[in-house]
Scaffold this motif. Structure first.
Motif, PDB file in Angstrom:
ATOM      1  N   LEU A   4      34.984  -3.313   0.398  1.00  0.00           N
ATOM      2  CA  LEU A   4      36.307  -3.225   1.020  1.00  0.00           C
ATOM      3  C   LEU A   4      36.427  -1.977   1.884  1.00  0.00           C
ATOM      4  CD1 LEU A   4      39.049  -4.685   1.095  1.00  0.00           C
ATOM      5  CD2 LEU A   4      39.765  -3.242  -0.804  1.00  0.00           C
ATOM      6  N   VAL A   5      35.842  -0.878   1.424  1.00  0.00           N
ATOM      7  CA  VAL A   5      35.837   0.357   2.216  1.00  0.00           C
ATOM      8  C   VAL A   5      35.122   0.121   3.544  1.00  0.00           C
ATOM      9  CG1 VAL A   5      34.930   2.710   2.291  1.00  0.00           C
ATOM     10  CG2 VAL A   5      36.045   1.890   0.230  1.00  0.00           C
ATOM     11  N   ILE A   6      33.968  -0.517   3.490  1.00  0.00           N
ATOM     12  CA  ILE A   6      33.212  -0.796   4.720  1.00  0.00           C
ATOM     13  C   ILE A   6      33.978  -1.787   5.596  1.00  0.00           C
ATOM     14  CG2 ILE A   6      31.082  -1.803   5.631  1.00  0.00           C
ATOM     15  CD1 ILE A   6      29.701  -0.775   3.071  1.00  0.00           C
ATOM     16  N   TYR A   7      34.596  -2.777   4.969  1.00  0.00           N
ATOM     17  CA  TYR A   7      35.309  -3.818   5.709  1.00  0.00           C
ATOM     18  C   TYR A   7      36.517  -3.239   6.446  1.00  0.00           C
ATOM     19  CZ  TYR A   7      37.331  -8.476   6.466  1.00  0.00           C
ATOM     20  OH  TYR A   7      37.821  -9.627   7.016  1.00  0.00           O
ATOM     21  N   LEU A   8      37.251  -2.326   5.804  1.00  0.00           N
ATOM     22  CA  LEU A   8      38.458  -1.776   6.419  1.00  0.00           C
ATOM     23  C   LEU A   8      38.166  -0.571   7.317  1.00  0.00           C
ATOM     24  CD1 LEU A   8      40.999  -1.995   3.458  1.00  0.00           C
ATOM     25  CD2 LEU A   8      40.851  -3.472   5.443  1.00  0.00           C
ATOM     26  N   ARG A   9      37.314   0.341   6.862  1.00  0.00           N
ATOM     27  CA  ARG A   9      37.050   1.564   7.614  1.00  0.00           C
ATOM     28  C   ARG A   9      35.888   1.446   8.583  1.00  0.00           C
ATOM     29  NH1 ARG A   9      36.935   6.131   2.967  1.00  0.00           N
ATOM     30  NH2 ARG A   9      38.990   5.782   2.085  1.00  0.00           N
ATOM     31  N   GLY A  10      34.976   0.539   8.278  1.00  0.00           N
ATOM     32  CA  GLY A  10      33.772   0.432   9.097  1.00  0.00           C
ATOM     33  C   GLY A  10      32.723   1.422   8.607  1.00  0.00           C
ATOM     34  N   THR A  11      31.667   1.573   9.378  1.00  0.00           N
ATOM     35  CA  THR A  11      30.603   2.512   9.038  1.00  0.00           C
ATOM     36  C   THR A  11      30.738   3.755   9.903  1.00  0.00           C
ATOM     37  OG1 THR A  11      29.130   1.487  10.648  1.00  0.00           O
ATOM     38  CG2 THR A  11      29.043   0.639   8.405  1.00  0.00           C
ATOM     39  N   LYS A  12      29.872   4.742   9.672  1.00  0.00           N
ATOM     40  CA  LYS A  12      29.910   5.962  10.487  1.00  0.00           C
ATOM     41  C   LYS A  12      29.588   5.655  11.947  1.00  0.00           C
ATOM     42  CE  LYS A  12      28.941   9.786   7.428  1.00  0.00           C
ATOM     43  NZ  LYS A  12      28.040  10.922   7.154  1.00  0.00           N
ATOM     44  N   GLU A  13      28.670   4.705  12.139  1.00  0.00           N
ATOM     45  CA  GLU A  13      28.263   4.369  13.503  1.00  0.00           C
ATOM     46  C   GLU A  13      29.356   3.613  14.257  1.00  0.00           C
ATOM     47  OE1 GLU A  13      26.229   3.336  10.791  1.00  0.00           O
ATOM     48  OE2 GLU A  13      25.179   5.245  10.898  1.00  0.00           O
ATOM     49  N   SER A  14      30.078   2.738  13.553  1.00  0.00           N
ATOM     50  CA  SER A  14      31.146   1.972  14.205  1.00  0.00           C
ATOM     51  C   SER A  14      32.402   1.989  13.325  1.00  0.00           C
ATOM     52  CB  SER A  14      30.689   0.537  14.451  1.00  0.00           C
ATOM     53  OG  SER A  14      30.366  -0.083  13.230  1.00  0.00           O
ATOM     54  N   PRO A  15      33.184   3.074  13.410  1.00  0.00           N
ATOM     55  CA  PRO A  15      34.390   3.166  12.579  1.00  0.00           C
ATOM     56  C   PRO A  15      35.485   2.210  13.056  1.00  0.00           C
ATOM     57  CG  PRO A  15      34.206   5.091  13.991  1.00  0.00           C
ATOM     58  CD  PRO A  15      32.976   4.267  14.204  1.00  0.00           C
ATOM     59  N   LYS A  16      36.331   1.805  12.109  1.00  0.00           N
ATOM     60  CA  LYS A  16      37.478   0.937  12.398  1.00  0.00           C
ATOM     61  C   LYS A  16      38.744   1.628  11.938  1.00  0.00           C
ATOM     62  CE  LYS A  16      34.983  -3.331  11.263  1.00  0.00           C
ATOM     63  NZ  LYS A  16      34.990  -4.488  10.356  1.00  0.00           N
ATOM     64  N   ILE A  17      39.870   1.168  12.452  1.00  0.00           N
ATOM     65  CA  ILE A  17      41.164   1.661  11.993  1.00  0.00           C
ATOM     66  C   ILE A  17      41.701   0.641  10.990  1.00  0.00           C
ATOM     67  CG2 ILE A  17      43.501   2.292  12.672  1.00  0.00           C
ATOM     68  CD1 ILE A  17      42.329   2.980  15.445  1.00  0.00           C
ATOM     69  N   PRO A  18      41.876   1.048   9.711  1.00  0.00           N
ATOM     70  CA  PRO A  18      42.284   0.093   8.677  1.00  0.00           C
ATOM     71  C   PRO A  18      43.591  -0.639   8.987  1.00  0.00           C
ATOM     72  CG  PRO A  18      41.574   2.143   7.673  1.00  0.00           C
ATOM     73  CD  PRO A  18      41.610   2.369   9.152  1.00  0.00           C
ATOM     74  N   ALA A  19      44.556   0.038   9.616  1.00  0.00           N
ATOM     75  CA  ALA A  19      45.840  -0.603   9.919  1.00  0.00           C
ATOM     76  C   ALA A  19      45.657  -1.781  10.868  1.00  0.00           C
ATOM     77  CB  ALA A  19      46.808   0.416  10.517  1.00  0.00           C
ATOM     78  N   GLU A  20      44.722  -1.653  11.802  1.00  0.00           N
ATOM     79  CA  GLU A  20      44.464  -2.756  12.733  1.00  0.00           C
ATOM     80  C   GLU A  20      43.823  -3.945  12.033  1.00  0.00           C
ATOM     81  OE1 GLU A  20      42.142  -1.236  15.944  1.00  0.00           O
ATOM     82  OE2 GLU A  20      43.786  -0.028  16.746  1.00  0.00           O
ATOM     83  N   VAL A  21      42.919  -3.651  11.095  1.00  0.00           N
ATOM     84  CA  VAL A  21      42.261  -4.729  10.358  1.00  0.00           C
ATOM     85  C   VAL A  21      43.285  -5.484   9.505  1.00  0.00           C
ATOM     86  CG1 VAL A  21      40.510  -5.248   8.610  1.00  0.00           C
ATOM     87  CG2 VAL A  21      40.071  -3.493  10.331  1.00  0.00           C
ATOM     88  N   ILE A  22      44.187  -4.750   8.850  1.00  0.00           N
ATOM     89  CA  ILE A  22      45.223  -5.387   8.015  1.00  0.00           C
ATOM     90  C   ILE A  22      46.184  -6.185   8.885  1.00  0.00           C
ATOM     91  CG2 ILE A  22      47.168  -4.919   6.470  1.00  0.00           C
ATOM     92  CD1 ILE A  22      45.501  -2.555   5.376  1.00  0.00           C
ATOM     93  N   ALA A  23      46.562  -5.651  10.046  1.00  0.00           N
ATOM     94  CA  ALA A  23      47.455  -6.382  10.953  1.00  0.00           C
ATOM     95  C   ALA A  23      46.801  -7.673  11.429  1.00  0.00           C
ATOM     96  CB  ALA A  23      47.820  -5.503  12.143  1.00  0.00           C
TER      97      ALA A  23
END
Length: 142
Positions: A64-83
């Motif tokens: 879930l951490v990887i799914y929401l935040r992404g990895t160091k190489e390709s980070p994500k914004i968790p709020a966008e993933v939840i939206a």
């Protein structure tokens, strides 16, 4: 609170479907089928209910951490993933015309239209049953 309760609450809070949970577990190389996942979400008195182990919950949380935040190489914004999940979770009715609300009656009050205190119409009572003499099985002489 056991692992099953935590798993259920995370699933509801993040609006995750079984296929999304399966995808999250694949991110950490932990494979489970949808049927096995469904057994964790059943009620405790169900015959196919399974207790969620620590290993399953740990792998789900790491995924879930990887799914929401992404990895160091390709980070994500968790709020966008939840939206994104919220928009996918809502059923889409494309092409269906929107129905407008049209009241069946006029809601404007008319003078003297208070139905609570309106006089009742009297109807003539019709007697359907004839008068019957009951004997109750006793022979009375008199």
């Amino acid at each position: 609170m056991n692992n099953n309760d935590i798993f259920k609450k995370l699933r509801v809070a993040l609006m995750l479907r079984d296929d999304q949970i399966e995808e999250i577990l694949k991110l950490v190389d932990f494979r489970m089928s949808k049927g096995e996942l469904g057994n964790f979400f059943r009620s405790e008195d169900h015959p196919k209910y399974m207790e969620c182990g620590d290993q399953v919950l740990r792998n789900f949380l790491n995924g879930l951490v990887i799914y929401l935040r992404g990895t160091k190489e390709s980070p994500k914004i968790p709020a966008e993933v939840i939206a994104k999940h919220k928009t996918e979770a809502r059923p889409k009715m494309e092409g269906a015309p929107k129905k407008e609300f049209k009241p069946k009656t006029d809601f404007k009050k008319k003078p003297g239209s208070n139905l609570k205190f309106a006089p009742k119409k009297q109807t003539k009572k019709i007697e359907i049953v004839e008068k019957v003499q009951y004997k109750n099985g006793k022979n009375t002489k008199g």
